[in-house]
Design a protein around this motif. Structure first.
Motif, short mmCIF file in Angstrom:
data_model
loop_
_atom_site.label_atom_id
_atom_site.label_comp_id
_atom_site.label_asym_id
_atom_site.label_seq_id
_atom_site.Cartn_x
_atom_site.Cartn_y
_atom_site.Cartn_z
N ILE A 36 0.86 -1.18 0.00
CA ILE A 36 0.00 0.00 0.00
C ILE A 36 0.90 1.23 0.00
O ILE A 36 1.69 1.43 0.93
N SER A 37 0.83 2.02 -1.04
CA SER A 37 1.70 3.19 -1.14
C SER A 37 1.08 4.37 -0.40
O SER A 37 -0.12 4.64 -0.53
N VAL A 38 1.91 5.05 0.39
CA VAL A 38 1.45 6.18 1.19
C VAL A 38 2.30 7.40 0.87
O VAL A 38 3.52 7.38 1.04
N ALA A 39 1.65 8.46 0.41
CA ALA A 39 2.34 9.71 0.09
C ALA A 39 2.17 10.70 1.23
O ALA A 39 1.06 10.96 1.67
N PHE A 40 3.28 11.24 1.71
CA PHE A 40 3.27 12.26 2.75
C PHE A 40 3.56 13.60 2.08
O PHE A 40 4.65 13.81 1.56
N VAL A 41 2.57 14.47 2.10
CA VAL A 41 2.69 15.76 1.44
C VAL A 41 3.45 16.73 2.34
O VAL A 41 3.09 16.93 3.51
N LEU A 42 4.50 17.35 1.79
CA LEU A 42 5.32 18.26 2.58
C LEU A 42 5.39 19.64 1.94
O LEU A 42 5.20 19.81 0.74
N ALA A 43 5.66 20.62 2.79
CA ALA A 43 5.90 22.00 2.36
C ALA A 43 6.69 22.66 3.48
O ALA A 43 6.86 22.08 4.56
N ALA A 44 7.17 23.86 3.23
CA ALA A 44 7.93 24.57 4.24
C ALA A 44 7.13 24.67 5.53
O ALA A 44 5.93 24.98 5.51
N GLY A 45 7.79 24.39 6.65
CA GLY A 45 7.13 24.51 7.95
C GLY A 45 6.20 23.37 8.29
O GLY A 45 5.50 23.44 9.30
N ALA A 46 6.17 22.31 7.49
CA ALA A 46 5.30 21.17 7.80
C ALA A 46 5.60 20.69 9.22
O ALA A 46 6.76 20.58 9.63
N GLU A 47 4.54 20.41 9.98
CA GLU A 47 4.72 19.99 11.37
C GLU A 47 5.27 18.57 11.44
O GLU A 47 4.64 17.63 10.96
#
Length: 280
Positions: free
Chosen positions: A27-38
């Protein structure tokens, strides 16, 4: 009085004791990131999925990766530097998407990607104020959702089509699920493991992690936040984020005979835009 939309109590969903139909692995899981991601928002669920094992399997049944606007290094909360695995332009189609709280507004590329994958993924989940990102992408329209307790009113005010739930550790709406603040993401991830592989696998995962929390077994377990706190003269609270304020320094205004103090000019502006969501 606050609108019923915001005050609705958290619905208690039955925790699955048996798995759904056996999913195709991994099962593929994508973790979306951006500046300041907690950091806690995405590393908590990452750790849960990493440690899942199923009878007869070898290693975790989950394949995890990060995705962002670009694959260049970015700083997340606490100053940690992360290099995303993929950009939104070349990321593979995931089965599950995890969206943490991020700094500022989501980029157009992030929203476009979430809209595209949200229609096809088995589950799109947010942690903390990552719910605002899903809301901006239209993924929460007409659904129940939760977020960090300090942002419940803002979510309801900014997105009135969402039924915002107080006192919810997480809200599972099927293809979309939202968690409360920070460590709530761990509980939502364990709940997802339980609904996918059954209670025994989720229990074994929690044991392997030496995780003593039981919030994943009860979506209404954020009872401490089920009722809105009351602002008093002795302990005045910001009506928007519910933080304690210093009446001598706080930005303030009078509204319909009531004096309000705010923790910041941003909260004062939010109140002025939609006061009915924040009135004491």
């Amino acid at each position: 009085m606050l609108p019923a939309l915001w005050l609705a109590s958290a619905a208690i969903a039955a925790e699955p004791t048996a798995p759904q139909a056996r999913p195709k692995l991994p099962i593929s899981v994508a973790f979306v990131l951006a500046a300041g991601a907690e950091v806690v928002d995405f590393t908590g669920p990452w750790g849960v999925f990493e440690y899942v094992t199923v009878p007869g399997g070898s290693g975790s049944p989950y394949k995890l990766f990060t995705v962002a606007d670009a694959t260049r290094p970015l700083k997340v909360s606490g100053g940690l530097t992360v290099v995303p695995d993929f950009s939104f332009a070349n990321a593979p189609m995931p089965d599950v998407v995890v969206v943490p709280a991020i700094e500022g507004n989501p980029s157009p590329a992030m929203l476009a990607w979430l809209k595209k994958v949200g229609a096809r993924a088995e589950l799109t989940m947010s942690v903390c104020t990552g719910a605002f990102v899903l809301a901006a992408a239209g993924i929460l329209d007409g659904k129940q959702a939760t977020t960090h307790h300090s942002a419940l009113g803002l979510l309801a005010a900014n997105h009135p089509t969402i039924a915002v739930k107080r006192g919810a550790r997480f809200v599972d709406s099927g293809k979309v699920a939202t968690a409360g603040g920070l460590t709530s993401g761990i509980d939502l991830a364990l709940h997802v493991v339980g609904r996918t592989f059954g209670r025994e696998v989720a229990e074994a995962t929690a044991k392997q992690l030496e995780y003593q929390g039981t919030g994943w077994k009860d979506p209404a377990s954020n009872a401490a936040f089920a009722k809105r706190p009351v602002s008093t003269a002795e302990h005045p609270l910001c009506p928007v984020c519910e933080m304690e304020v210093d009446p001598k320094r706080a930005p303030s205004l009078d509204h319909e005979g009531q004096h309000y103090g705010f923790c910041s000019e941003g909260c004062k502006t939010a109140f002025q835009k939609a006061p009915k969501f924040f009135e004491w």
